[in-house]
Design a protein around this motif. Sequence first.
Motif, PDB file in Angstrom:
ATOM      1  N   ARG B 146      21.647  40.124 -34.724  1.00 11.22           N
ATOM      2  CA  ARG B 146      20.800  40.163 -35.919  1.00 11.22           C
ATOM      3  C   ARG B 146      20.690  41.590 -36.463  1.00 11.22           C
ATOM      4  O   ARG B 146      20.822  41.826 -37.661  1.00 11.22           O
ATOM      5  CB  ARG B 146      19.411  39.629 -35.590  1.00 11.22           C
ATOM      6  N   LEU B 149      23.877  42.798 -38.091  1.00 15.54           N
ATOM      7  CA  LEU B 149      24.009  42.210 -39.424  1.00 15.54           C
ATOM      8  C   LEU B 149      23.124  42.960 -40.417  1.00 15.54           C
ATOM      9  O   LEU B 149      23.546  43.268 -41.537  1.00 15.54           O
ATOM     10  CB  LEU B 149      23.599  40.734 -39.391  1.00 15.54           C
ATOM     11  N   ALA B 150      21.895  43.256 -40.022  1.00 18.43           N
ATOM     12  CA  ALA B 150      20.976  43.968 -40.903  1.00 18.43           C
ATOM     13  C   ALA B 150      21.552  45.335 -41.283  1.00 18.43           C
ATOM     14  O   ALA B 150      21.549  45.721 -42.449  1.00 18.43           O
ATOM     15  CB  ALA B 150      19.612  44.129 -40.223  1.00 18.43           C
ATOM     16  N   THR B 152      24.629  46.165 -41.289  1.00 18.57           N
ATOM     17  CA  THR B 152      25.802  45.942 -42.123  1.00 18.57           C
ATOM     18  C   THR B 152      25.391  45.685 -43.575  1.00 18.57           C
ATOM     19  O   THR B 152      26.036  46.155 -44.510  1.00 18.57           O
ATOM     20  CB  THR B 152      26.602  44.743 -41.582  1.00 18.57           C
ATOM     21  N   VAL B 153      24.299  44.947 -43.777  1.00 19.75           N
ATOM     22  CA  VAL B 153      23.849  44.634 -45.134  1.00 19.75           C
ATOM     23  C   VAL B 153      23.282  45.880 -45.813  1.00 19.75           C
ATOM     24  O   VAL B 153      23.636  46.204 -46.945  1.00 19.75           O
ATOM     25  CB  VAL B 153      22.803  43.503 -45.110  1.00 19.75           C
ATOM     26  N   ASP B 154      22.401  46.601 -45.138  1.00 15.53           N
ATOM     27  CA  ASP B 154      21.863  47.820 -45.737  1.00 15.53           C
ATOM     28  C   ASP B 154      21.220  48.710 -44.674  1.00 15.53           C
ATOM     29  O   ASP B 154      20.232  48.323 -44.055  1.00 15.53           O
ATOM     30  CB  ASP B 154      20.842  47.493 -46.827  1.00 15.53           C
ATOM     31  N   ASP B 156      19.586  51.596 -45.030  1.00 19.06           N
ATOM     32  CA  ASP B 156      18.259  52.102 -45.371  1.00 19.06           C
ATOM     33  C   ASP B 156      17.177  51.080 -45.036  1.00 19.06           C
ATOM     34  O   ASP B 156      16.153  51.419 -44.438  1.00 19.06           O
ATOM     35  CB  ASP B 156      18.181  52.440 -46.865  1.00 19.06           C
ATOM     36  N   LEU B 157      17.410  49.839 -45.441  1.00 18.91           N
ATOM     37  CA  LEU B 157      16.423  48.796 -45.161  1.00 18.91           C
ATOM     38  C   LEU B 157      16.232  48.644 -43.659  1.00 18.91           C
ATOM     39  O   LEU B 157      15.116  48.506 -43.170  1.00 18.91           O
ATOM     40  CB  LEU B 157      16.862  47.460 -45.765  1.00 18.91           C
ATOM     41  N   ALA B 158      17.347  48.671 -42.921  1.00 14.76           N
ATOM     42  CA  ALA B 158      17.255  48.541 -41.470  1.00 14.76           C
ATOM     43  C   ALA B 158      16.431  49.678 -40.884  1.00 14.76           C
ATOM     44  O   ALA B 158      15.606  49.484 -39.992  1.00 14.76           O
ATOM     45  CB  ALA B 158      18.653  48.521 -40.861  1.00 14.76           C
ATOM     46  N   ARG B 159      16.638  50.869 -41.427  1.00 12.59           N
ATOM     47  CA  ARG B 159      15.917  52.037 -40.927  1.00 12.59           C
ATOM     48  C   ARG B 159      14.423  51.919 -41.212  1.00 12.59           C
ATOM     49  O   ARG B 159      13.590  52.203 -40.358  1.00 12.59           O
ATOM     50  CB  ARG B 159      16.479  53.298 -41.581  1.00 12.59           C
ATOM     51  N   VAL B 160      14.098  51.480 -42.430  1.00  8.34           N
ATOM     52  CA  VAL B 160      12.675  51.328 -42.781  1.00  8.34           C
ATOM     53  C   VAL B 160      12.021  50.280 -41.881  1.00  8.34           C
ATOM     54  O   VAL B 160      10.843  50.383 -41.553  1.00  8.34           O
ATOM     55  CB  VAL B 160      12.527  50.952 -44.268  1.00  8.34           C
ATOM     56  N   GLU B 161      12.791  49.280 -41.468  1.00 15.70           N
ATOM     57  CA  GLU B 161      12.245  48.255 -40.576  1.00 15.70           C
ATOM     58  C   GLU B 161      12.178  48.739 -39.128  1.00 15.70           C
ATOM     59  O   GLU B 161      11.877  47.962 -38.227  1.00 15.70           O
ATOM     60  CB  GLU B 161      13.090  46.975 -40.651  1.00 15.70           C
ATOM     61  N   MET B 163      14.720  49.960 -37.204  1.00 17.87           N
ATOM     62  CA  MET B 163      15.869  49.755 -36.315  1.00 17.87           C
ATOM     63  C   MET B 163      16.571  51.088 -36.040  1.00 17.87           C
ATOM     64  O   MET B 163      16.676  51.930 -36.920  1.00 17.87           O
ATOM     65  CB  MET B 163      16.873  48.794 -36.966  1.00 17.87           C
TER      66      MET B 163
END
Lengths: 266, 261
Positions: B146, B149-150, B152-154, B156-161, B163
């Motif tokens: 998961r 995949l996150a 891979t998609v973006d 920045d978004l993964a980092r803010v979440e 990860m």
Amino acid sequence: MSITHPHAPTTSPAPDPLVWTENLSVRLGGRLVLSGVTMAVNPGEVVTLIGPNGAGKTTLARAVLGLVRPSDGRVTRRPGLRVGYMPQKLTVDATLPLTVRRFLTLWRPTTPERITTALEEAGVTRLADAAVQTLSGGEMQRVLLARALLSDPDLLVLDEPDQAVDVHGQAELFARIEHVRRHRRCGILLVSHDLHTVMARTDRVICLNGHVCCHGRPEDVSRHPEYHALFGRHAAELAVYLHHHDHAHDPERGVVSGQDGGCCHG
Amino acid sequence: MDDFLIRALAAGCGIAVLAGPLGSFVVWRRMAYFGDTLSHSALLGVTLGFLLGVNPMIGVMVVCVALALALVGLQRRRTLAADTVLGILSHGSLSLGLVALAFLETLRVDLMAYLFGDILSVTANDLVWIYSGGTVALTGLALLWRRLLAVTVDEDLARVEGMPVDALRLAFMLLIALVIAIAMKIVGILLITSLLIIPAAAARRFTRTPESMAALASVFGVVAVVAGLLASLTWDLPGGPSVVVAAASLFLVGSLIPMRG
């Protein structure tokens, strides 16, 4: 005009701000993009960052998110702060088969019920099973809004949500954001190049051009006699420059800026 | 059936199953050339293995990981375009491997076997390596699925979440290095990337979720291995290239099938 001078900012982070910056400077690729920025976002408050291209609006938002490192000063988030981030745009590679619903599951452990709620709140329920690559600009923005809501955020950071969205889509998107704000009482940091669109939904405006030029309530700006002359036809981002006296207002061309990018008092 | 054929099939199918999901990520993350670069450096790893008297697969792992780290460092500096950096490291390390091998005068190695694979000479020991390494890689991939995949998609978004984006990228590179090390014997270092990307690319049109694409890629990979091996035996063709030709044919046929919508 009660727009505060940047060097006498109301720094007292009075009502327990969600996030605040103190004397923040950011250097990107050797260039000083932000210098000495002090600002805060309080709970339930909408703060709009406005300024010309290259003014550092996105950089400030990214610093607040922890995506860029300050070269000086500091960014402080309230401990345990939950942040929802809606980027300017997002393109998913065509080779990755991904429906909207699946896209929303990627970011944190979640439940189908929560996803359904977020889809409803962003008004994109009917797109749940569409491939993300088939969405229009406005649809994608609302899916990104739904994604940001999944973290149950205390603070929403929206980076130019109206970009790549047509006028109809903009109205719909901002109505959704307004709805979210009223129901969730979260703070919102909004990056915009167009004050006109976001004016009515903003509590405070921070005018940025590498540094904080000025900040104040949007009404203060709109009460100004020259407001109407400017706002009818021209890029609204110029509105908050109204208090300057270092440039002229040309009825045909809007603001004719003085030197230094038309920003106030260095 | 002969033993060597059973071993070849077992090895090839094991690699194909592993290459499905991992190759899908290579396609999604647009890292085909990156995979190529890593695999080209494998020859240097083989030489290193011989020099140190350890299993060549370990040498390959070490060199691949070192190269992956060097790549991350070079790309961060951004003075050259990514494809230029990859090109330099890819051909530089392949040539270095060939030169280093030539220096080992006492050593007689079958260079062609490393470049293009020698699937019919798979030993029981190789099978142990392939299946234990493959199990490790698949387990790792499943655990990180998961979040990978996150990222891979973006990113920045993964980092803010929250990860650990850099750690996830590194973990993915390690998985690729592991696959290269154990797949080298089957198709050879010049053709490993094709086993990763061709079945995944062929599977894309028929799937609507990341998981189904990964699974179908594994199935296509297995079909290609079996068909390639049979062709190789029947007409006395080189094994590795036959498998790749079979995979490419599958892709071609798949892209000719009309899809609804």
